[in-house]
Design a protein around this motif. Structure first.
Motif, PDB file in Angstrom:
ATOM      1  N   GLY A  34       0.807  -1.213   0.000  1.00  0.00           N
ATOM      2  CA  GLY A  34       0.000   0.000   0.000  1.00  0.00           C
ATOM      3  C   GLY A  34       0.834   1.254   0.000  1.00  0.00           C
ATOM      4  N   GLN A  65       2.119  -0.326  -4.084  1.00  0.00           N
ATOM      5  CA  GLN A  65       0.676  -0.143  -4.042  1.00  0.00           C
ATOM      6  C   GLN A  65      -0.021  -1.360  -4.646  1.00  0.00           C
ATOM      7  OE1 GLN A  65       0.827   3.723  -6.203  1.00  0.00           O
ATOM      8  NE2 GLN A  65      -0.308   4.553  -4.439  1.00  0.00           N
ATOM      9  N   ASN A  81      -4.895  -0.160  -2.273  1.00  0.00           N
ATOM     10  CA  ASN A  81      -5.070   1.266  -2.571  1.00  0.00           C
ATOM     11  C   ASN A  81      -6.368   1.558  -3.324  1.00  0.00           C
ATOM     12  OD1 ASN A  81      -1.967   0.559  -2.571  1.00  0.00           O
ATOM     13  ND2 ASN A  81      -2.165   2.723  -1.948  1.00  0.00           N
TER      14      ASN A  81
END
Ligand code: GZL
Length: 330
Positions: free
Chosen positions: A255, A259, A279
């Motif tokens: 994240g 991501q 995300n």
């Protein structure tokens, strides 16, 4: 028992073919025709005998989808359901479909694990005059007009939605694409939609077969092969959760360092969003058992049905709250 008269009617209808019109979300368009003949799939006003081949139990999405199907195709709702799980093996699905023909069910419904390899069995079903309702996944076949109606998601639109988020929020990302079962409609179309938007940013791809364990294994290998990766696009939440495990085992923060953009929006995937490990999550709605039941009733009664019903879906980012996640039905 599916009356011979209805089968000959169905074969005639099938021979004319039906124009395909993609329905708007939740909407419908003129399309397939059901079995024709008297009301009630059994022909004698009894329960509609449905043979259902489910591809497996590989993901939280599939579990939710199976629950929705079984909750709606009930005896109380007028169905006699034979439900067979194929453990993600096409040969098991083909055997189940042939068993349904031998049992002379009124309607066959199935979610094909991959798009191809169905020509012979779909022709056998057509020759037997049993209408097919295609559920969730898609088929690529030489058989003319192989099914009366399809209900499921627009996988390409899901991929496009994910790509658009990356384009707007991670324009410099180096992307590893964690793909679903190779050759499945969900994998093929999500890849097509996503890559059309940000394909130039994809540094590598591998399949995790829509499972958490294989998603972890594929990501462990990807982090070695593509150390420049800053974002993972995973074709479903289960593989994405496996990727989280691999990223954390590598000492990185999911994240943030890497991501994660995912598809499905099952509760575990949305929890990862609240926990800032995912995300962005594109919803793929498995809970369409009610719509499926109504479609099958119409097919069994010989009523017109839309060739395509696209289920309604949204997307979620990290603004989602814990209360919203807790309130989700699956
Ligand atoms: C999508 C469905 C996919 C899910 C996965 O409609 O076919 O299969 O995205 C599941 O979780 O394995």
């Amino acid at each position: 028992m599916f009356h011979a008269s209805r089968r000959s009617f169905l074969s005639a209808v099938a021979a004319t073919g039906v124009a395909l019109t993609l329905a708007a979300c939740g909407g419908s368009a003129e399309g397939g025709t059901g079995s024709g003949g008297d009301a009630g799939g059994s022909g004698d006003g009894g329960a509609i005998r449905v043979g259902y081949s489910q591809l497996g139990a590989e993901s939280g999405w599939r579990t939710a989808n199976t629950e929705s199907v079984k909750a709606n195709l009930t005896a109380e709702n007028g169905f006699d359901l034979t439900f067979v799980d194929a453990q993600q093996k096409q040969e098991n699905q083909i055997k189940a479909l042939r068993d349904f023909v031998a049992q002379d069910v009124d309607v066959i419904a199935f979610s094909p694990v991959v798009e191809t390899g169905w020509d012979d069995v779909l022709q056998e079903i057509k020759d037997a005059g049993i209408p097919v309702v295609l559920v969730d996944r898609t088929v690529d076949t030489t058989v003319e007009d192989p099914y009366v109606t399809h209900i499921g998601s627009d996988f390409k639109a899901e991929g496009t939605k994910a790509g658009e988020w990356v384009k707007a929020n991670a324009a410099d990302a180096k992307i590893f694409e964690l793909q679903g079962t190779l050759g499945s409609g969900a994998q093929v179309d999500r890849e097509e939609g996503f890559d059309a938007v940000v394909g130039s940013q994809v540094v590598g791809k591998a399949s995790g077969n829509f499972t958490r364990a294989e998603g972890r294994t594929a990501t462990e290998a990807a982090l070695q092969a593509y150390p420049e990766t800053t974002l993972i696009f995973t074709h479903n939440d289960d593989m994405g959760l496996g990727a989280v495990e691999a990223i954390e085992a590598a000492g990185k923060t999911p994240g943030t360092d890497i991501q994660i953009v995912s598809v499905d929006a099952v509760r575990d995937g949305l929890q990862a969003l609240v926990d800032k490990k995912f995300n962005y999550v594109v919803e793929c709605n498995p809970a369409f058992g009610d719509q499926l039941a109504e479609l099958i009733k119409k097919v069994a009664a010989g009523e017109d049905v839309p060739k395509e019903t696209v289920v309604e879906e949204t997307a979620f980012d990290q603004t989602i709250t814990q209360a919203e996640v807790d309130a989700r039905p699956y």
